[in-house]
Design a protein around this motif. Structure first.
Motif, mmCIF file in Angstrom:
data_model
loop_
_atom_site.group_PDB
_atom_site.id
_atom_site.type_symbol
_atom_site.label_atom_id
_atom_site.label_comp_id
_atom_site.label_asym_id
_atom_site.label_seq_id
_atom_site.Cartn_x
_atom_site.Cartn_y
_atom_site.Cartn_z
ATOM 1 N N SER A 122 -5.304 -16.870 -5.218
ATOM 2 C CA SER A 122 -5.875 -16.309 -6.582
ATOM 3 C C SER A 122 -6.105 -14.698 -6.515
ATOM 4 C CB SER A 122 -7.392 -16.943 -6.521
ATOM 5 O OG SER A 122 -8.092 -16.350 -5.333
ATOM 6 N N THR A 123 -6.384 -14.338 -7.656
ATOM 7 C CA THR A 123 -6.261 -12.693 -7.832
ATOM 8 C C THR A 123 -7.566 -12.319 -6.950
ATOM 9 O OG1 THR A 123 -7.869 -13.074 -9.836
ATOM 10 C CG2 THR A 123 -5.450 -12.691 -9.976
ATOM 11 N N GLN A 124 -8.698 -13.231 -6.817
ATOM 12 C CA GLN A 124 -9.652 -12.761 -5.653
ATOM 13 C C GLN A 124 -9.147 -12.774 -4.436
ATOM 14 O OE1 GLN A 124 -12.866 -15.200 -5.516
ATOM 15 N NE2 GLN A 124 -13.985 -14.274 -3.872
ATOM 16 N N HIS A 125 -8.260 -13.571 -4.115
ATOM 17 C CA HIS A 125 -7.865 -13.582 -2.696
ATOM 18 C C HIS A 125 -6.687 -12.214 -2.477
ATOM 19 C CE1 HIS A 125 -4.462 -15.335 0.246
ATOM 20 N NE2 HIS A 125 -5.266 -14.528 0.740
ATOM 21 N N MET A 126 -5.971 -12.020 -3.531
ATOM 22 C CA MET A 126 -5.248 -10.758 -3.609
ATOM 23 C C MET A 126 -6.168 -9.363 -3.525
ATOM 24 S SD MET A 126 -2.578 -9.413 -6.170
ATOM 25 C CE MET A 126 -2.000 -7.719 -6.346
ATOM 26 N N ASP A 127 -7.201 -9.514 -4.288
ATOM 27 C CA ASP A 127 -8.271 -8.417 -4.156
ATOM 28 C C ASP A 127 -8.757 -8.184 -2.751
ATOM 29 O OD1 ASP A 127 -10.132 -6.342 -5.240
ATOM 30 O OD2 ASP A 127 -11.783 -7.869 -4.907
ATOM 31 N N GLU A 128 -9.060 -9.243 -1.909
ATOM 32 C CA GLU A 128 -9.579 -9.144 -0.554
ATOM 33 C C GLU A 128 -8.459 -8.506 0.338
ATOM 34 O OE1 GLU A 128 -10.822 -13.046 0.200
ATOM 35 O OE2 GLU A 128 -12.666 -12.987 -1.240
ATOM 36 N N THR A 131 -8.192 -4.730 -0.564
ATOM 37 C CA THR A 131 -9.419 -3.939 -0.475
ATOM 38 C C THR A 131 -10.061 -4.019 0.937
ATOM 39 O OG1 THR A 131 -10.818 -5.679 -1.352
ATOM 40 C CG2 THR A 131 -10.201 -3.999 -2.865
ATOM 41 N N ARG A 132 -9.717 -5.131 1.682
ATOM 42 C CA ARG A 132 -10.115 -5.426 2.956
ATOM 43 C C ARG A 132 -9.197 -5.233 4.085
ATOM 44 N NH1 ARG A 132 -13.706 -9.527 0.653
ATOM 45 N NH2 ARG A 132 -15.700 -8.348 0.269
ATOM 46 N N GLY A 136 -8.275 -1.645 5.866
ATOM 47 C CA GLY A 136 -8.110 -1.695 7.279
ATOM 48 C C GLY A 136 -7.265 -1.195 8.217
ATOM 49 N N VAL A 137 -6.036 -1.007 7.564
ATOM 50 C CA VAL A 137 -4.828 -0.558 8.355
ATOM 51 C C VAL A 137 -4.721 0.801 8.370
ATOM 52 C CG1 VAL A 137 -2.305 -0.697 8.698
ATOM 53 C CG2 VAL A 137 -3.441 -2.820 7.872
ATOM 54 N N LYS A 138 -4.776 1.489 9.766
ATOM 55 C CA LYS A 138 -5.058 2.769 9.922
ATOM 56 C C LYS A 138 -3.449 3.576 9.703
ATOM 57 C CE LYS A 138 -5.335 6.408 13.620
ATOM 58 N NZ LYS A 138 -5.378 6.781 14.827
ATOM 59 N N GLY A 139 -3.229 4.438 8.723
ATOM 60 C CA GLY A 139 -2.075 5.265 8.299
ATOM 61 C C GLY A 139 -1.642 5.014 7.026
ATOM 62 N N ILE A 140 -2.107 3.882 6.159
ATOM 63 C CA ILE A 140 -1.933 3.581 4.945
ATOM 64 C C ILE A 140 -2.491 4.579 3.808
ATOM 65 C CG2 ILE A 140 -2.302 2.028 3.101
ATOM 66 C CD1 ILE A 140 -1.647 -0.273 4.702
ATOM 67 N N ARG A 142 -1.563 5.016 0.270
ATOM 68 C CA ARG A 142 -1.781 4.595 -0.963
ATOM 69 C C ARG A 142 -1.126 3.191 -1.330
ATOM 70 N NH1 ARG A 142 -1.947 9.470 -1.539
ATOM 71 N NH2 ARG A 142 -0.012 10.379 -1.791
ATOM 72 N N THR A 143 -1.608 2.368 -2.109
ATOM 73 C CA THR A 143 -0.981 1.285 -2.416
ATOM 74 C C THR A 143 -0.813 1.206 -4.025
ATOM 75 O OG1 THR A 143 -2.857 -0.095 -2.562
ATOM 76 C CG2 THR A 143 -1.887 -0.190 -0.392
ATOM 77 N N SER A 144 0.296 0.364 -4.358
ATOM 78 C CA SER A 144 0.385 0.104 -5.787
ATOM 79 C C SER A 144 0.989 -1.462 -5.974
ATOM 80 C CB SER A 144 1.492 1.208 -6.295
ATOM 81 O OG SER A 144 1.702 0.783 -7.722
ATOM 82 N N SER A 145 0.261 -2.032 -6.723
ATOM 83 C CA SER A 145 0.241 -3.581 -6.687
ATOM 84 C C SER A 145 0.759 -3.879 -8.083
ATOM 85 C CB SER A 145 -0.764 -4.273 -6.502
ATOM 86 O OG SER A 145 -1.365 -4.103 -4.998
ATOM 87 N N VAL A 146 1.906 -4.989 -8.033
ATOM 88 C CA VAL A 146 2.173 -5.791 -9.253
ATOM 89 C C VAL A 146 2.108 -7.021 -9.133
ATOM 90 C CG1 VAL A 146 3.757 -3.636 -10.379
ATOM 91 C CG2 VAL A 146 4.548 -5.495 -9.033
ATOM 92 N N VAL A 147 1.819 -7.693 -10.116
ATOM 93 C CA VAL A 147 1.788 -9.490 -10.051
ATOM 94 C C VAL A 147 2.918 -9.670 -10.918
ATOM 95 C CG1 VAL A 147 0.397 -11.503 -10.762
ATOM 96 C CG2 VAL A 147 -0.796 -9.486 -9.854
ATOM 97 N N ILE A 148 3.676 -10.649 -10.361
ATOM 98 C CA ILE A 148 4.760 -11.311 -10.865
ATOM 99 C C ILE A 148 4.352 -12.254 -12.032
ATOM 100 C CG2 ILE A 148 7.016 -12.397 -10.642
ATOM 101 C CD1 ILE A 148 6.561 -9.429 -9.392
ATOM 102 N N LEU A 149 4.712 -12.209 -13.316
ATOM 103 C CA LEU A 149 4.278 -13.238 -14.282
ATOM 104 C C LEU A 149 5.196 -14.142 -14.222
ATOM 105 C CD1 LEU A 149 2.937 -10.899 -17.265
ATOM 106 C CD2 LEU A 149 1.704 -11.947 -15.267
ATOM 107 N N ARG A 150 6.570 -13.786 -14.259
ATOM 108 C CA ARG A 150 7.621 -14.804 -14.176
ATOM 109 C C ARG A 150 8.916 -14.349 -13.727
ATOM 110 N NH1 ARG A 150 10.054 -15.585 -20.141
ATOM 111 N NH2 ARG A 150 8.600 -13.932 -20.393
#
Length: 186
Positions: A122-128, A131-132, A136-140, A142-150
């Protein structure tokens, strides 16, 4: 003096013409029986079986069924680009590969260092996850996410790799370099 050992061949150095033709046929239909592949390649079934076993064992090919995660339903399919501290890229990549949500991972060029393909319930799972787990990974950095619609096109057939041709010096270029060398000494 210790004798130097030649490093084992990897990737394209291992593939001969028969391997490349076999890979081409498997990419068309990975379910073809070995006997059918052998007939098409004009070799024995045992040769095909042994070649496939070696290609699988050396992780040069994988055979499997590809699911369309968007159409199967119940999943969110996303790509996540990750910028990292360059000195930690390999450590971070290994750590990310262990996450169950990660379906594929590439180290790449461009604005991000790592690209992940992930499946979420779910999007909640993606959020977790973002964000968690990623936080929690040392050295990251920035991130940029895209959800694939189709998925419009997904093609997993790659051209057979051809070995680099060995370039022979032409007779004329050799004569010119010999002539230039002789003139420079004279």
């Amino acid at each position: 003096m210790a004798k130097s050992r030649k490093a084992p061949a990897t990737g394209i150095e291992q593939l001969d013409e028969l391997d490349r033709r076999l890979i081409d046929l498997l990419q068309i239909d990975g379910r073809q029986p070995n006997t059918e592949l052998a007939r098409k390649l004009k070799v024995t079934e045992g040769t095909v079986r042994n070649r496939i076993a070696r290609l699988l064992n050396d992780n040069l090919i994988q055979v499997g069924a590809w699911v369309d995660p968007v159409r199967v339903g119940g999943q969110v399919y996303a790509h996540i680009e990750i910028e990292v501290e360059h000195s930690r890229i390999d450590t971070i990549a290994r750590q990310l590969a262990d996450f169950s949500e990660v379906n594929f991972e590439f180290i790449q060029t461009g604005r991000a260092d790592i690209l992940l393909g992930c499946f979420f319930r779910s999007t909640q799972h993606m959020d977790e996850f973002v964000t968690r787990k990623l936080a929690g990974v040392k050295g990251i950095l920035r991130t940029s996410s895209v959800v694939i619609l189709r998925i419009v096109k997904r093609h997993y057939r790659f051209p057979s790799p051809e070995p680099e041709p060995v370039r022979k010096a032409s007779r004329n270029s050799n004569r010119r370099s010999v002539r230039r060398h002789a003139e420079s000494k004279g």
